[in-house]
Design an enzyme around this catalytic site. Structure first.
Site, short mmCIF file in Angstrom:
data_model
loop_
_atom_site.label_atom_id
_atom_site.label_comp_id
_atom_site.label_asym_id
_atom_site.label_seq_id
_atom_site.Cartn_x
_atom_site.Cartn_y
_atom_site.Cartn_z
N MET A 184 0.89 -18.12 -4.41
CA MET A 184 1.93 -17.49 -4.19
C MET A 184 2.08 -17.75 -2.56
O MET A 184 2.77 -16.82 -1.78
CB MET A 184 1.96 -16.05 -4.60
CG MET A 184 2.29 -16.04 -6.16
SD MET A 184 2.33 -14.39 -6.74
CE MET A 184 0.66 -14.06 -6.91
N ASP A 199 7.03 -15.83 -19.48
CA ASP A 199 7.82 -16.21 -18.20
C ASP A 199 7.93 -17.72 -17.75
O ASP A 199 7.77 -18.46 -18.43
CB ASP A 199 7.25 -15.25 -17.04
CG ASP A 199 5.70 -15.15 -17.09
OD1 ASP A 199 5.25 -16.40 -17.22
OD2 ASP A 199 5.10 -13.92 -17.01
N LYS A 244 10.33 -14.35 -14.14
CA LYS A 244 10.33 -13.52 -12.82
C LYS A 244 10.35 -14.48 -11.88
O LYS A 244 9.55 -15.48 -11.85
CB LYS A 244 9.31 -12.64 -12.66
CG LYS A 244 9.35 -11.26 -13.36
CD LYS A 244 8.38 -10.28 -13.02
CE LYS A 244 7.11 -10.50 -13.58
NZ LYS A 244 6.20 -9.44 -13.32
N1 SAH Z 1 -1.96 -16.31 -13.56
C1 SAH Z 1 -1.57 -17.33 -12.71
C2 SAH Z 1 -1.11 -17.24 -11.35
C3 SAH Z 1 -0.01 -16.73 -11.13
S1 SAH Z 1 0.79 -16.40 -9.92
C4 SAH Z 1 -2.88 -18.34 -12.66
O1 SAH Z 1 -4.08 -17.91 -13.22
O2 SAH Z 1 -2.81 -19.46 -12.45
C5 SAH Z 1 1.85 -17.54 -9.55
C6 SAH Z 1 1.05 -18.70 -8.57
O3 SAH Z 1 0.25 -19.50 -9.41
C7 SAH Z 1 2.05 -19.76 -7.98
O4 SAH Z 1 2.67 -19.10 -6.96
C8 SAH Z 1 1.25 -20.72 -7.72
O5 SAH Z 1 0.74 -20.47 -6.10
C9 SAH Z 1 0.04 -20.93 -8.69
N2 SAH Z 1 0.41 -21.71 -9.74
C10 SAH Z 1 0.68 -21.46 -10.91
N3 SAH Z 1 0.75 -22.62 -11.69
C11 SAH Z 1 0.41 -23.69 -10.86
C12 SAH Z 1 0.72 -25.05 -11.06
N4 SAH Z 1 0.97 -25.64 -11.87
N5 SAH Z 1 0.44 -25.66 -9.89
C13 SAH Z 1 0.32 -25.03 -8.60
N6 SAH Z 1 0.22 -23.83 -8.41
C14 SAH Z 1 0.45 -22.90 -9.75
#
Ligand code: SAH
Length: 494
Positions: free
Chosen positions: A390, A250, A272
């Site tokens: 998020m 994704d 998504k």
């Molecule tokens: N499974 C992922 C989270 C997915 S939900 C994990 O473990 O990180 C998606 C959210 O993750 C985004 O809205 C943001 O809040 C956070 N996120 C993912 N990658 C990021 C990054 N490089 N920097 C800051 N926030 C991030």
């Protein structure tokens, strides 16, 4: 220096001419002799008035005189490695005019090929070129590759080669063959061989080959790709990615990570974004089951960790119910990656007793929504660093709810956008300012709330008028940060 086209040359039966008789010529002669080895190699001819005895010993023919144009007759490849620069230029010109491959050491402009730095695990050769930009860097790379490749790798390649015909006879399907070899190479047989037990490895390989072939089903690996920086992939994630037939990914997954996917693997984008679902979760689940049941090795690649707000649990349950083998490969979740990339420790003695990861997805929910309402009072009471996933579009609301539930408005807060990536942005301020801090950011972004934010690396903080002088304020508030002074106001209380 124009880009060079990499190739490996078979010199068996070809004539290689070396013009020059000194140390430099000897080094080139050794490379040629080393590459062709075992008597099947190139025919080495040396032309120079004086020839180093070791060089003469390597040569099939020595012409003890100055170079003459007819020395190029019947030659495939030329090294102009003598001391006389004018002669080298002449040799190069004549050779190029005849369409021969020519190398003048350290003079790329005169050469039609350059010599790469080499890691030799015969029959495996790794050649490294920096396109002439940095010989030192090339040497460093070579050292790294030398360290990464087991000394017995060349012998392993020869050993495996000995079984190729047998494997082809047993497994006619190309995919089945590839998988067989991958299992041998990644598994105990190669390990045994490299550990020195060559007879044992031989015996085991014969046994596996003779065993009735079990029907090979597909599988799905739920793989965490980490927060963005490809360096933060695990070795397991890398291996699984490189073995995948199909990669379902994704938007959060960085392109630089997709570069590790085998070129002939199929990539399916099921990106998504918050409002427009390209592919629904049900469709993704069905896709994973379908691809695995077709016998493919599928990687479901997710940002961060699959089990942290990644719906990995749902996908796992669906796959298990369908009888598909599931492998789980953890990744560095955004909170952990962002913390390291900003210098904010998630727990710290005296500042945070724990970490709570929450999603602000349901922040607006107050009944009515499918998401359960968040227990803000519990969150406000905890002496934890709060990591809000998020939460960008609801940052103001998150702050409002936390403050209403009793969290101090002056609690330090940070927003990390594109954490660990080259375009990372860190803004810091007070909880009360969170909405303003988040304004203008487009994500992905993580919110961190808690005293540990004061430990952030100042060099990583984006300059902005919104950012208050929180550090000065906090460090001058008695008792707030313990023994800190205005000068070392960012230092932790211990
Ligand atoms: N499974 C992922 C989270 C997915 S939900 C994990 O473990 O990180 C998606 C959210 O993750 C985004 O809205 C943001 O809040 C956070 N996120 C993912 N990658 C990021 C990054 N490089 N920097 C800051 N926030 C991030």
């Amino acid at each position: 220096m124009p880009a060079a086209f990499p190739l490996f040359l078979t010199l068996t039966g070809q004539t290689v001419l070396i013009v020059g008789g000194g140390e430099l010529a000897l080094r080139k002669a050794r490379l040629v002799a080393g590459a062709s080895g075992d008597g099947r190699g190139a025919r080495l001819v040396v032309v120079a008035p004086d020839v180093h005895p070791d060089l003469a010993a390597l040569a099939a023919e020595v012409r003890r005189r100055p170079f003459a144009a007819h020395d190029l007759d019947g030659v495939t490849l030329v090294f102009a490695a003598g001391e006389d620069e004018d002669e080298a230029a002449l040799v190069a010109d004549l050779a190029r005019a005849r369409g021969l491959l020519v190398n003048v050491p350290d003079r790329p402009a005169l050469s039609t090929f350059i010599m790469p730095a080499i890691v030799d695990r015969g029959p495996i050769t790794v050649a490294i070129s920096t396109g002439g930009t940095s010989p030192v860097l090339a040497r460093r790379l070579r050292a790294r590759i030398e360290a990464a490749l087991e000394p017995g790798l060349g012998r392993l390649a020869t050993f495996l080669d000995g079984f190729r015909a047998a494997v082809r006879a047993v497994k006619s399907d190309e995919t089945a063959r590839r998988r067989f070899w991958e299992r041998v190479i990644d598994g105990p047989i190669a390990q045994r061989f490299l550990a020195g037990d060559e007879a044992g490895a031989h015996e085991q390989l014969v046994k596996v080959l003779n065993a009735a072939e079990s029907a090979e089903g597909g599988s799905v690996a739920l793989v965490g790709a980490g927060p963005g920086d490809p360096d933060l992939l695990t070795l397991r994630a890398l291996r699984v990615l490189q073995n995948a037939d199909v990669v379902v990914h994704d938007k959060l997954v960085d392109d630089r990570i997709l570069d590790y996917v085998r070129r002939d693997a199929r990539r399916v984008y099921v990106g998504k974004s918050k409002s427009c679902h390209t592919v629904s979760q049900d469709e993704i689940n069905a896709l994973l089951v379908r691809e695995a049941q077709a016998g493919h090795r599928v990687v479901r690649l997710k940002g961060g960790d699959p089990f942290v707000f990644g719906r990995g649990g749902e996908e796992m349950a669906v796959l298990r119910a369908a009888g598909v083998a599931v492998e789980l490969v953890p990744g560095i979740t955004a909170a952990v990656g962002c913390a390291a990339a900003t210098g904010i420790p998630l727990t710290h003695r005296g500042l945070a007793q724990g970490i709570t990861l929450v999603t602000a997805h349901g922040a607006a929910a107050e009944g009515g929504s499918a998401e359960p309402a968040i227990d803000w009072t519990a969150l406000a009471r905890l002496d934890h660093t709060l990591a809000v996933y998020m939460g960008l579009s609801k940052a103001g609301l998150v702050a409002e709810r936390l403050i209403a539930a009793g969290k101090a408005p002056g609690t330090p807060a940070a927003v990390v956008q594109n954490g660990t990536r080259p375009d990372q942005t860190l803004v810091v301020g007070r909880l009360a300012d969170l909405g303003a801090l988040a304004a203008g950011l487009t994500g992905p972004a993580l919110i961190l709330v808690g005293e540990v934010v004061t430990l952030a690396d100042p060099a990583k903080i984006a300059a902005s008028d919104i950012i208050t002088d929180i550090f000065t304020t906090l460090s001058s508030t008695p008792g707030r940060l313990g023994d800190t002074t205005p000068e070392n106001g960012l230092k932790a209380a211990v």
